[in-house]
Design a protein around this motif. Sequence first.
Motif, short mmCIF file in Angstrom:
data_model
loop_
_atom_site.label_atom_id
_atom_site.label_comp_id
_atom_site.label_asym_id
_atom_site.label_seq_id
_atom_site.Cartn_x
_atom_site.Cartn_y
_atom_site.Cartn_z
N PRO A 484 0.82 -1.22 0.00
CA PRO A 484 0.00 0.00 0.00
C PRO A 484 0.85 1.27 0.00
O PRO A 484 1.88 1.34 0.67
N LEU A 485 0.40 2.24 -0.77
CA LEU A 485 1.04 3.55 -0.78
C LEU A 485 0.61 4.34 0.45
O LEU A 485 -0.56 4.31 0.86
N LEU A 486 1.55 5.08 1.01
CA LEU A 486 1.26 5.94 2.16
C LEU A 486 1.13 7.38 1.66
O LEU A 486 2.04 7.90 1.02
N PRO A 487 0.01 8.03 1.88
CA PRO A 487 -0.16 9.40 1.39
C PRO A 487 0.88 10.34 1.99
O PRO A 487 1.11 10.31 3.22
N GLU A 501 -5.65 -2.39 4.27
CA GLU A 501 -5.36 -3.81 4.43
C GLU A 501 -5.46 -4.23 5.89
O GLU A 501 -6.05 -5.27 6.22
N GLU A 502 -4.91 -3.41 6.78
CA GLU A 502 -4.96 -3.74 8.21
C GLU A 502 -6.39 -3.69 8.73
O GLU A 502 -6.79 -4.49 9.59
N VAL A 503 -7.19 -2.77 8.21
CA VAL A 503 -8.59 -2.68 8.63
C VAL A 503 -9.35 -3.94 8.25
O VAL A 503 -10.16 -4.46 9.02
N TYR A 504 -9.10 -4.45 7.05
CA TYR A 504 -9.75 -5.68 6.63
C TYR A 504 -9.40 -6.84 7.57
O TYR A 504 -10.25 -7.68 7.90
N LEU A 521 -11.62 1.23 -6.02
CA LEU A 521 -12.37 0.02 -5.70
C LEU A 521 -12.15 -0.40 -4.25
O LEU A 521 -13.10 -0.75 -3.55
N VAL A 522 -10.91 -0.33 -3.78
CA VAL A 522 -10.61 -0.73 -2.40
C VAL A 522 -11.32 0.18 -1.41
O VAL A 522 -11.96 -0.28 -0.46
N GLY A 523 -11.23 1.48 -1.64
CA GLY A 523 -11.84 2.43 -0.71
C GLY A 523 -13.34 2.31 -0.65
O GLY A 523 -13.95 2.33 0.43
N LEU A 524 -13.98 2.17 -1.82
CA LEU A 524 -15.44 2.06 -1.84
C LEU A 524 -15.92 0.77 -1.20
O LEU A 524 -16.86 0.77 -0.41
N GLU A 525 -15.29 -0.35 -1.55
CA GLU A 525 -15.73 -1.62 -0.97
C GLU A 525 -15.45 -1.66 0.52
O GLU A 525 -16.25 -2.22 1.29
N TYR A 621 -6.23 5.04 4.96
CA TYR A 621 -5.74 5.35 3.62
C TYR A 621 -5.89 4.14 2.70
O TYR A 621 -5.63 3.01 3.07
N ALA A 622 -6.37 4.44 1.48
CA ALA A 622 -6.58 3.42 0.45
C ALA A 622 -6.36 4.10 -0.90
O ALA A 622 -7.26 4.16 -1.74
N ILE A 623 -5.16 4.62 -1.10
CA ILE A 623 -4.90 5.44 -2.29
C ILE A 623 -4.15 4.70 -3.39
O ILE A 623 -3.81 5.29 -4.42
#
Length: 671
Positions: A484-487, A501-504, A521-525, A621-623
């Motif tokens: 995952p990218l970190l903003p 990912e950690e939230v899931y 897609l990741v953020g919305l789902e 973050y899900a960017i």
Amino acid sequence: MGTSKYKHLFEPIQLGKVLFRNRIFSSPQDYPGLTSSRFLTEEAAYFYERKALGGFASVCVGDMMIDPEAGRSHTFQMRGLDLLAKVNLTRVSTGITRHGAVAAIELCHAGQNVNPQLMSDFKGFVYGPSDGMRPDGVEIRAMNDEQIEQLIMLYAQAAAFARQCGYSMITLHGGHGWQIAQFISPRDNKRKDKWGGSLENRMRFPLAVIEAIRKKIGYAVPIDFRLSGTEYLPDGYDIDEGIRIAKALDGKVDIIHVSVGHHENDSASMRTHPTMFLEDGCNVKYAAEIKKHVKTTVSTVGALTNPEMMEEIIASGQADIVVLGRQTLADPDLPLKARLGLEEEITPCLRCFNCFSTSTVGGVFYCSVNPEIGREQASMNAAPPLHQKTVLVVGGGVGGMQAALTAAERGHKVILCEKTARLGGALLCEEKVPFKANLSLYLKRQALKVTKAPIELHLNTEVTPENVKSFKPDVIIAALGARPLLPPIKGINGRNVVGAEEVYYRPEIVGQTAVIMGGGLVGLELGVFLAQKGHNITVVEMMDSTIASPPQGDTSERMSGFFDIPNGHPLVHGVALREELKKLPNIQICVSTKALEVTDKGLVVEDATGKRTIEADTVIYAIGQKPLHEEAQALSDCAPEFYQIGDCVTPRNIYEAVSVAYQIAMDIGRF
């Protein structure tokens, strides 16, 4: 194990004078890859033949237009009633029947929902049962008796033509808002003559079509009538009316094929083709209700993937036949695998709509989890490799597992190394998400296939340039994935910040209110997942495009901002997401909104109104993802052949990862 476990599912059934070898039918599916003259291609024959090879009792060719010039709703619909089409149609039916399946064909007409741009002589209006106006402003003019009788004859002539081409069952599309359904539905049929008004009059047209077909081809050939048990529209008919319609058909046809929904409405269409947010077999209850009231054979369709569920449906009397659509793409061998007791090897449909999206945009069905689809001819006729090689696959995600399985099937010596304790890769984080149950099942079954295949598996093994030589590979396939990218914003390392990912993996760490940076897609789902669990969610997205915008006329402030999901997003799944989001009052979407800083209070953003703080207990973050390109490239000189696939090249969806992995593995051994 044999068929004893599924004795009802594999009991033959005779309809008319046609014997079907089991109760598992393939639903009507059109083939978008047509010739320039809109005839079926040689590739189409392989598309349908592949299902017959897998054990389906019947394989139905969809969308044979009875009026090829004035009856089409979309571009990819084949011409019917044309002598030039006979050779192509016959090749397709032969491909189906030579494997023991019954070749069926669906007769269809768009009626008032015809696409004017596809009409050679559009005069500013279209014909339907009644005068009216379409939502797009196109005038509908009521057909007169002569036009109606002509249409009835076209159905009969099309059925006779199909018989000449080798089709032993006729499917009439009487649902989903198409031409026959328009006469049946009181929503569309406002006539005051013998063709409208009472149910008896509204059923006059479909019954006349059935009678005309019987006169042309007799009673030996079964007629399968596809209807919507309920239209699933606010102003459409419900299951009670669906039962009355079915009773009017009882004894007149051989199968009452119970679907639901309406193609002109997104919400209804997402019931016709169930989304991942709906339960398996969600439409069976409508077939079950209708079956209580008729003696005719009843079939059910929609979100069926599990042979045990299918067996129970038939054994309990809810339906006599199960009809599979997208599942025939995910695994055309489902009937054969179920019969042989190989249920754990069945690849489930994810209901991701990749097949719908790719056929809509590019004219070809491609399945996320079955790389053969769209390449049936090449797959069925693939030559064995000239040379057997030692193939080292680095990474056990979806791409790595597919590459290993395909290479092993091709006879290569395969070694698969995964640095963690489990196969499945980054997608394992979603295995607790209820609407991703089939994804979790897919990952488990792929992992099981790896353990059963002649693959040397090494878990908890990180491959480096230093230890790779011990495997002595001829070929390295790097499928290392991405992270995952970190903003790059102030406060991103705060204690209230966490990655998607950690939230899931640990949803319990999220507070009651949360803001998600990233509307892909990741953020919305993830937003849907958390909102379904009761959290109050705000999704923030910089982009302002609107591929998933709400239907015209929806002025809801909450729904006013939907946006394009980056490349790789399945188009039709955007509709499914939108429909699910509309059900969730506790999620808000903010587009054209830039994240500036994380504070103890939440996320500071900037939009057209200026700067403001979105208060939240948790900032997620899900960017996007950063490919592990350098780590993969470090292995490039460690074997004569080297390939990179999946997210370590560019973050991709499941389809792209699986498809590329399959093809690279197929190509190995040419030299």
